[in-house]
Design a protein around this motif. Structure first.
Motif, PDB file in Angstrom:
ATOM      1  N   PRO A   1     -70.511  71.253 -11.087  1.00 26.66           N
ATOM      2  CA  PRO A   1     -69.252  70.635 -10.624  1.00 26.66           C
ATOM      3  C   PRO A   1     -67.997  71.287 -11.185  1.00 26.66           C
ATOM      4  N   GLY A   2     -68.146  72.216 -12.150  1.00 32.46           N
ATOM      5  CA  GLY A   2     -66.975  72.873 -12.697  1.00 32.46           C
ATOM      6  C   GLY A   2     -66.480  72.287 -13.995  1.00 32.46           C
ATOM      7  N   HIS A   3     -67.341  71.578 -14.728  1.00 32.99           N
ATOM      8  CA  HIS A   3     -67.000  71.037 -16.042  1.00 32.99           C
ATOM      9  C   HIS A   3     -67.672  71.873 -17.129  1.00 32.99           C
ATOM     10  N   PHE A   4     -67.022  71.968 -18.272  1.00 31.99           N
ATOM     11  CA  PHE A   4     -67.631  72.675 -19.385  1.00 31.99           C
ATOM     12  C   PHE A   4     -68.614  71.770 -20.129  1.00 31.99           C
ATOM     13  N   TYR A   5     -69.748  72.330 -20.478  1.00 31.30           N
ATOM     14  CA  TYR A   5     -70.695  71.689 -21.380  1.00 31.30           C
ATOM     15  C   TYR A   5     -70.978  72.678 -22.508  1.00 31.30           C
ATOM     16  N   GLY A   6     -71.631  72.210 -23.568  1.00 33.75           N
ATOM     17  CA  GLY A   6     -71.968  73.119 -24.648  1.00 33.75           C
ATOM     18  C   GLY A   6     -72.168  72.392 -25.955  1.00 33.75           C
ATOM     19  N   LYS A   7     -72.025  73.131 -27.058  1.00 32.84           N
ATOM     20  CA  LYS A   7     -72.230  72.585 -28.394  1.00 32.84           C
ATOM     21  C   LYS A   7     -71.149  73.104 -29.329  1.00 32.84           C
ATOM     22  N   ARG A   8     -70.865  72.322 -30.359  1.00 31.84           N
ATOM     23  CA  ARG A   8     -69.897  72.716 -31.386  1.00 31.84           C
ATOM     24  C   ARG A   8     -70.680  73.235 -32.597  1.00 31.84           C
ATOM     25  N   TYR A   9     -70.501  74.512 -32.877  1.00 27.70           N
ATOM     26  CA  TYR A   9     -71.245  75.180 -33.937  1.00 27.70           C
ATOM     27  C   TYR A   9     -70.367  75.390 -35.168  1.00 27.70           C
ATOM     28  N   PRO A  10     -70.890  75.159 -36.387  1.00 28.56           N
ATOM     29  CA  PRO A  10     -70.203  75.646 -37.570  1.00 28.56           C
ATOM     30  C   PRO A  10     -70.066  77.166 -37.471  1.00 28.56           C
ATOM     31  N   VAL A  11     -68.946  77.690 -37.883  1.00 32.79           N
ATOM     32  CA  VAL A  11     -68.674  79.103 -37.653  1.00 32.79           C
ATOM     33  C   VAL A  11     -69.685  79.991 -38.378  1.00 32.79           C
ATOM     34  N   GLU A  12     -70.241  79.533 -39.517  1.00 32.84           N
ATOM     35  CA  GLU A  12     -71.229  80.352 -40.205  1.00 32.84           C
ATOM     36  C   GLU A  12     -72.535  80.431 -39.409  1.00 32.84           C
ATOM     37  N   MET A  13     -72.856  79.372 -38.660  1.00 24.25           N
ATOM     38  CA  MET A  13     -74.029  79.419 -37.784  1.00 24.25           C
ATOM     39  C   MET A  13     -73.787  80.330 -36.589  1.00 24.25           C
ATOM     40  N   LEU A  14     -72.537  80.374 -36.110  1.00 22.80           N
ATOM     41  CA  LEU A  14     -72.204  81.293 -35.019  1.00 22.80           C
ATOM     42  C   LEU A  14     -72.467  82.728 -35.450  1.00 22.80           C
ATOM     43  N   GLU A  15     -72.183  83.028 -36.686  1.00 21.20           N
ATOM     44  CA  GLU A  15     -72.438  84.382 -37.181  1.00 21.20           C
ATOM     45  C   GLU A  15     -73.926  84.706 -37.110  1.00 21.20           C
ATOM     46  N   LYS A  16     -74.775  83.717 -37.366  1.00 23.55           N
ATOM     47  CA  LYS A  16     -76.214  83.938 -37.273  1.00 23.55           C
ATOM     48  C   LYS A  16     -76.641  84.190 -35.824  1.00 23.55           C
TER      49      LYS A  16
END
Length: 450
Positions: A35-50
């Motif tokens: 439908p054009g909506h964003f979904y997702g997850k909020r990651y701690p930035v240190e986990m994003l690095e992983k």
């Protein structure tokens, strides 16, 4: 276009972001659903690095299938008969950016299944990626620019209805709409920050226009030779605009037709096609390919209406008083046409597809337009007469969602161009959303029939 970027490149991007924005502790990993909506997850930035270093990133596959209200519909074997499996996602390089409209320091980054080992064939970004790959194999490179109209409303609703935004300088309602430049001055705070926030996301936002509706504006984007990035820009712009508006005490909406008495909001898409040498393919042979591309778009347009008019409200926009067609048509420098050919030299010759509502999914809108153009180039037929020659020229298209779904679901060229599995999933998603929307008795029915 969907080649997975090496982990060292992504890791360098995340580390550079952390060094530049040390106050950011969380990053939203986001993707656009049907439908054009964003979904997702909020990651701690240190986990994003992983994740950037190679750790798996998985999100339930069926998030893509969410209805407009966020619920799941039974669609084939998906949702309730598949065990709700996870599906791999990847980080989109170059999209890790700061967010300025939240109350705390935050980042965001686009993710997608395209370019993974198991892409989701009905994910909107993957649908567009496949269309662009097919064109790339043929030596065709689209150059794309989106224009998005939107409305500002007062932050507070009255009896559930939107209210005109108030001029922050004198507290007057913006109830005398016109295209006067003074309206840009009165709302300059929110409009200028809207552009700045979009640019921070990497969006080449530029020209601001006060449109005809009360609180209605348009912001244009630069031309982009990467179709996926162009659609990314449109999706990110909608998200940032809503956030900035709330920060300034307004609501921003890309709803196609918020007021019956005022113009609707459209998603206008400029598309030109180039070969590997940089030649504009539409301008060759006395513009014969341009006419063929127009004919293909017009032929498929009635069968792609659930994409261009993505909800019940979007159909209210057609046949309105200003620049909103009720039939598939084309014309030179004619804003009443679905497909307008702006005046330009041969190098910049393009179509402007004006039919989609502003709340349509930009990945799917562009995929449908490119599929229509490709079909026209292959078929080699001349289009119907332009509106410049015959104001009655046009091809009928469905005017309600159920008719539109019926016209789309079994059409062979649409299935071949966008993917049969996607067409099945998309049509059922729209049918179920429409039926759910109709399962409510509104006040007018009681006034008329009680």
């Amino acid at each position: 276009m969907t080649t997975t970027t090496s982990f060292p490149d992504l890791l360098s991007e995340v580390r550079a972001f952390r060094a530049q924005y040390p106050e950011v502790r969380y990053v939203d990993l986001i993707s656009l659903d049907i439908p054009g909506h964003f979904y997702g997850k909020r990651y701690p930035v240190e986990m994003l690095e992983k994740v950037a270093a190679g750790s798996p990133l998985k999100i339930p596959q069926n998030c893509v299938l969410l209805g407009v209200q966020g619920g799941l519909h039974p669609i084939g074997d998906y949702c309730f008969n598949d065990g709700d499996p996870d599906a791999p996602r990847r980080l989109i390089p170059g999209t890790l950016k700061p967010v300025r409209w939240e109350g705390q320091p935050l980042g965001q980054m686009l993710i997608s299944s395209d370019g993974t080992e198991a892409p989701i064939e009905f994910e909107p970004r993957e649908v567009l990626a496949q269309v662009l790959k097919r064109l790339e194999r043929r030596g065709i490179r689209p150059v794309v620019a989106f224009e998005l109209e939107f409305y500002l409303f007062d932050r507070k609703l009255q009896d559930g209805l939107p209210q005109f935004p108030r001029d922050p300088l004198c507290d007057d309602e913006d109830d005398q709409p016109n295209m006067h430049i003074e309206r840009l001055s009165r709302f300059s705070g929110v409009l200028h920050e809207t552009v700045e926030a979009a640019r921070e996301q990497g969006v080449d936002a530029n020209v601001i226009t006060a449109e005809l509706g009360p609180g209605q504006f348009e912001i244009n984007f630069g031309h982009c030779d990467d179709g996926l990035r162009a659609a990314d820009w449109a999706a990110l712009f909608c998200r940032s605009t809503r956030g900035v508006a709330l920060k300034h005490g307004y609501r921003a909406s890309f709803m196609s037709k918020p007021y019956l008495h005022a113009p609707g909001s459209g998603m206008h898409v400029h598309v030109s096609l180039y070969d590997a040498a940089g030649n504009n393919l539409l301008a060759a042979d006395e513009q014969r390919p341009l006419r063929h591309a127009v004919a293909g778009c017009l032929e498929l347009l009635p069968h792609c209406m659930p994409i261009f008019a993505a909800n019940h409200n979007a159909f209210r926009r057609y046949g309105a008083m200003v620049n909103a067609a009720s039939r598939a048509s084309w014309g030179f420098e004619d804003r009443d046409a679905c497909i307008r050919i702006p005046e330009s030299d041969g190098r910049n010759l393009r179509i402007e597809h004006r039919l989609a509502g502003a709340d349509a999914n930009p990945y799917l809108v562009l995929a449908a337009i490119l599929t229509g153009m490709e079909h026209g180039l292959d078929a080699g037929r001349e289009p119907i007469a332009p509106l410049n020659d015959n104001r009655q020229s046009g091809i009928d298209f469905p005017q309600d969602m159920l008719s539109a779904v019926a016209a789309m679901q079994d059409h062979p060229q649409v299935q071949a161009g966008l993917g049969a599995e996607f067409v099945m999933v998309y049509c059922e998603n729209k049918r179920q959303d429409h039926l759910a929307f109709m399962q409510e008795i509104n006040a007018r029915e009681y006034r008329w029939f009680l």
